[in-house]
Design a protein around this motif. Structure first.
Motif, PDB file in Angstrom:
ATOM      1  N   MET A 171      45.525  21.273  76.846  1.00  0.00           N
ATOM      2  CA  MET A 171      44.212  21.839  76.538  1.00  0.00           C
ATOM      3  C   MET A 171      43.358  21.923  77.805  1.00  0.00           C
ATOM      4  O   MET A 171      43.456  21.068  78.679  1.00  0.00           O
ATOM      5  N   ILE A 172      42.522  22.965  77.859  1.00  0.00           N
ATOM      6  CA  ILE A 172      41.611  23.118  78.994  1.00  0.00           C
ATOM      7  C   ILE A 172      40.471  22.090  78.826  1.00  0.00           C
ATOM      8  O   ILE A 172      40.009  21.861  77.718  1.00  0.00           O
ATOM      9  N   ASP A 173      40.018  21.512  79.924  1.00  0.00           N
ATOM     10  CA  ASP A 173      38.818  20.674  79.829  1.00  0.00           C
ATOM     11  C   ASP A 173      37.575  21.551  79.673  1.00  0.00           C
ATOM     12  O   ASP A 173      36.712  21.277  78.854  1.00  0.00           O
ATOM     13  N   VAL A 174      37.469  22.575  80.547  1.00  0.00           N
ATOM     14  CA  VAL A 174      36.287  23.445  80.507  1.00  0.00           C
ATOM     15  C   VAL A 174      36.730  24.907  80.595  1.00  0.00           C
ATOM     16  O   VAL A 174      37.457  25.282  81.529  1.00  0.00           O
ATOM     17  N   ALA A 175      36.291  25.712  79.631  1.00  0.00           N
ATOM     18  CA  ALA A 175      36.474  27.165  79.703  1.00  0.00           C
ATOM     19  C   ALA A 175      35.164  27.759  80.195  1.00  0.00           C
ATOM     20  O   ALA A 175      34.111  27.496  79.620  1.00  0.00           O
ATOM     21  N   VAL A 176      35.230  28.532  81.271  1.00  0.00           N
ATOM     22  CA  VAL A 176      34.038  29.179  81.831  1.00  0.00           C
ATOM     23  C   VAL A 176      34.111  30.662  81.479  1.00  0.00           C
ATOM     24  O   VAL A 176      35.152  31.296  81.687  1.00  0.00           O
ATOM     25  N   VAL A 177      33.024  31.207  80.951  1.00  0.00           N
ATOM     26  CA  VAL A 177      32.977  32.632  80.601  1.00  0.00           C
ATOM     27  C   VAL A 177      32.103  33.352  81.633  1.00  0.00           C
ATOM     28  O   VAL A 177      30.897  33.090  81.718  1.00  0.00           O
ATOM     29  N   GLY A 178      32.713  34.239  82.412  1.00  0.00           N
ATOM     30  CA  GLY A 178      31.962  35.016  83.397  1.00  0.00           C
ATOM     31  C   GLY A 178      32.365  34.688  84.819  1.00  0.00           C
ATOM     32  O   GLY A 178      32.348  33.529  85.221  1.00  0.00           O
ATOM     33  N   GLY A 179      32.735  35.719  85.564  1.00  0.00           N
ATOM     34  CA  GLY A 179      33.212  35.530  86.937  1.00  0.00           C
ATOM     35  C   GLY A 179      32.245  36.067  87.971  1.00  0.00           C
ATOM     36  O   GLY A 179      32.636  36.692  88.949  1.00  0.00           O
ATOM     37  N   GLY A 180      30.933  35.794  87.756  1.00  0.00           N
ATOM     38  CA  GLY A 180      29.933  36.067  88.788  1.00  0.00           C
ATOM     39  C   GLY A 180      29.705  34.798  89.594  1.00  0.00           C
ATOM     40  O   GLY A 180      30.463  33.822  89.495  1.00  0.00           O
ATOM     41  N   ILE A 181      28.628  34.812  90.391  1.00  0.00           N
ATOM     42  CA  ILE A 181      28.392  33.674  91.291  1.00  0.00           C
ATOM     43  C   ILE A 181      28.229  32.372  90.509  1.00  0.00           C
ATOM     44  O   ILE A 181      28.707  31.317  90.934  1.00  0.00           O
ATOM     45  N   ALA A 182      27.595  32.440  89.326  1.00  0.00           N
ATOM     46  CA  ALA A 182      27.340  31.210  88.570  1.00  0.00           C
ATOM     47  C   ALA A 182      28.648  30.635  88.028  1.00  0.00           C
ATOM     48  O   ALA A 182      28.934  29.439  88.195  1.00  0.00           O
ATOM     49  N   GLY A 183      29.461  31.474  87.391  1.00  0.00           N
ATOM     50  CA  GLY A 183      30.698  30.984  86.787  1.00  0.00           C
ATOM     51  C   GLY A 183      31.711  30.529  87.818  1.00  0.00           C
ATOM     52  O   GLY A 183      32.336  29.463  87.679  1.00  0.00           O
ATOM     53  N   VAL A 184      31.855  31.316  88.884  1.00  0.00           N
ATOM     54  CA  VAL A 184      32.848  30.980  89.907  1.00  0.00           C
ATOM     55  C   VAL A 184      32.462  29.683  90.612  1.00  0.00           C
ATOM     56  O   VAL A 184      33.315  28.815  90.852  1.00  0.00           O
ATOM     57  N   SER A 185      31.170  29.515  90.928  1.00  0.00           N
ATOM     58  CA  SER A 185      30.782  28.265  91.597  1.00  0.00           C
ATOM     59  C   SER A 185      30.986  27.079  90.672  1.00  0.00           C
ATOM     60  O   SER A 185      31.448  26.028  91.096  1.00  0.00           O
ATOM     61  N   ALA A 186      30.618  27.245  89.385  1.00  0.00           N
ATOM     62  CA  ALA A 186      30.775  26.121  88.448  1.00  0.00           C
ATOM     63  C   ALA A 186      32.251  25.746  88.320  1.00  0.00           C
ATOM     64  O   ALA A 186      32.592  24.549  88.302  1.00  0.00           O
ATOM     65  N   ALA A 187      33.118  26.755  88.246  1.00  0.00           N
ATOM     66  CA  ALA A 187      34.563  26.466  88.132  1.00  0.00           C
ATOM     67  C   ALA A 187      35.008  25.615  89.324  1.00  0.00           C
ATOM     68  O   ALA A 187      35.789  24.662  89.174  1.00  0.00           O
ATOM     69  N   GLY A 188      34.511  25.946  90.511  1.00  0.00           N
ATOM     70  CA  GLY A 188      34.886  25.184  91.707  1.00  0.00           C
ATOM     71  C   GLY A 188      34.396  23.748  91.661  1.00  0.00           C
ATOM     72  O   GLY A 188      35.142  22.810  91.948  1.00  0.00           O
ATOM     73  N   PHE A 189      33.127  23.574  91.274  1.00  0.00           N
ATOM     74  CA  PHE A 189      32.582  22.202  91.222  1.00  0.00           C
ATOM     75  C   PHE A 189      33.333  21.354  90.195  1.00  0.00           C
ATOM     76  O   PHE A 189      33.613  20.180  90.431  1.00  0.00           O
ATOM     77  N   LEU A 190      33.640  21.951  89.047  1.00  0.00           N
ATOM     78  CA  LEU A 190      34.341  21.197  87.994  1.00  0.00           C
ATOM     79  C   LEU A 190      35.761  20.850  88.431  1.00  0.00           C
ATOM     80  O   LEU A 190      36.215  19.703  88.261  1.00  0.00           O
ATOM     81  N   ALA A 191      36.457  21.824  88.996  1.00  0.00           N
ATOM     82  CA  ALA A 191      37.849  21.585  89.406  1.00  0.00           C
ATOM     83  C   ALA A 191      37.904  20.550  90.531  1.00  0.00           C
ATOM     84  O   ALA A 191      38.820  19.718  90.585  1.00  0.00           O
TER      85      ALA A 191
END
Ligand SMILES: Cc1cc2nc3c(=O)[nH]c(=O)nc-3n(C[C@H](O)[C@H](O)[C@H](O)COP(=O)(O)OP(=O)(O)OC[C@H]3O[C@@H](n4cnc5c(N)ncnc54)[C@H](O)[C@@H]3O)c2cc1C
Length: 354
Positions: free
Chosen positions: A1-21
């Motif tokens: 299972m995914i821990d976090v699913a992020v919806v949206g690949g703009g600056i907000a989503g991409v940065s959040a994905a990086g911080f979480l990973a």
């Protein structure tokens, strides 16, 4: 299972994905088009002070991050605020000096590339960047930390009662421990497809990409752009941001999606009234995109009250490139139950009647 699913690949989503990973979370991001497809790839490219005390720390944190990720210069290129009424510009400079002394606002001699009669006030801020550069560089960082970034993958929220269970992508349920919606102006549509909850609206901007022989190093902005934070800017305000051999000539502030090519001539004409060389500049193309404008002009960050596992980072209006990564870091911290609580001025509660 995914821990976090992020919806949206703009600056907000991409940065959040990086911080979480980076913190070890299993993150998958779902972008319905391509990374930086919307405003995060089509903005003007000014990393600058947002002229709102609540947003200033977010700008500073973002600028620090860009020093590493984009190799941003320590010294700003400067913002020149322009107006035909030197008296009004001087009064505005005084107000800015009182509110933000570190900007060192001062009326300066107009550089020779400006039209006669245009007055200039210099602000000590402003780093021009290629519009998509920050988002694409942060996508590289996110992938290095192990985030999986899917493109051409529109996601719907999978919600059961008061719980976000994950996302639905191409008809398939993808369970996730938390869902972070970072879908810019489309965030409310993802959270509440019924259309009742609309705390973020699109404010459409058109930029004309031009090639100038001698692009100004400073960022040029017509006075009045400050009102864009509240969403009350005039329908057309001149701006010019030059990076990577191209200049973004803007911009409009419109409620409905405009025909970018249809507005290009008008933008070039109004721009040439400030910088005459624009009348002769080669037009490379015109593009439209939507600013995600929240009701009070500040982003909505953190957990959505009343829905377990649902979080937002959206609504950055005209300054998402300058502040988005810092809010993404805050949203990631909230999901990971670490860091300081989200300040009331940024928390999602204020858009939920609570
Ligand atoms: C003309 C213009 C000029 C600007 N200039 C500047 C500037 O100079 N400096 C600055 O700091 N800011 C600027 N901005 C503001 C900045 O561009 C935005 O605030 C910022 O890009 C918003 O980023 P975001 O990630 O929140 O949203 P977006 O960039 O809009 O990204 C949201 C993403 O979500 C995707 N999406 C939507 N729905 C779904 C779904 N159901 N499933 C999957 N994906 C979905 C979209 O395709 C999109 O890629 C400008 C904006 C405009 C319009």
């Amino acid at each position: 299972m995914i821990d976090v699913a992020v919806v949206g690949g703009g600056i907000a989503g991409v940065s959040a994905a990086g911080f979480l990973a980076r913190e070890g979370a299993r993150v998958e991001l779902f972008e319905r088009a391509e990374l930086a497809a919307a405003a995060s790839g089509r903005n003007s490219g000014a990393v600058q002070h947002p002229l709102d005390p609540v947003l200033v720390p977010l700008y500073r944190e973002t600028r620090e991050l860009y020093r590493d990720v984009l190799g941003l210069d320590d010294q700003p290129a400067g913002v020149l605020m322009l107006a035909r009424d030197a008296g009004a510009l001087g009064a505005g400079a005084g107000q800015l000096r009182a509110a933000f002394p570190d900007l060192e606002p001062e009326l300066v001699d107009a550089p020779p590339y400006l039209a006669p009669g245009v007055a200039a006030c210099r602000l000590r801020t402003g780093h021009p960047v290629v519009p998509a550069a920050a988002t694409l560089a942060l996508a590289v960082v996110a992938r290095e930390h192990g985030a999986v970034l899917h493109t051409a993958a529109a996601a719907e929220l999978w919600r059961e009662g008061d719980e976000a269970r994950g996302v639905v992508v191409q008809g398939e349920r993808r369970p996730a421990g938390a869902v972070l919606v970072a879908a810019g102006p489309w965030t409310p549509a993802v959270v509440d497809p019924s259309g009742r909850w609309r705390p973020i609206r699109p404010v459409w901007g058109v930029n004309v990409e031009v090639a100038l022989d001698h692009p100004p190093a400073a960022i040029l902005e017509e006075a009045g752009v400050e009102a864009a934070v509240e969403g009350t800017a005039a329908p057309l305000l001149f701006s010019l941001v030059s990076a990577g051999g191209r200049s973004a000539l803007g911009s409009t502030f419109l409620d409905a999606e405009p025909d970018a090519n249809g507005l290009a001539d008008q933008l070039v004409r109004s721009g040439a009234a400030f910088v005459p060389a624009l009348a002769e500049a080669r037009v490379v193309g015109a593009r439209a995109c939507a600013r995600p404008q929240s009701l009070d002009g500040r982003p909505l960050v953190g957990p959505v009250p009343g829905v377990d596992g649902l979080h937002l980072v959206a609504g950055h209006g005209p300054w998402g490139i300058s502040t988005g990564p810092a809010t993404a870091r805050m949203a990631a911290d909230a999901i990971l139950h670490r860091g300081a609580p989200i300040a009331a001025e940024l928390a999602v509660e204020r858009a939920c009647g609570g």
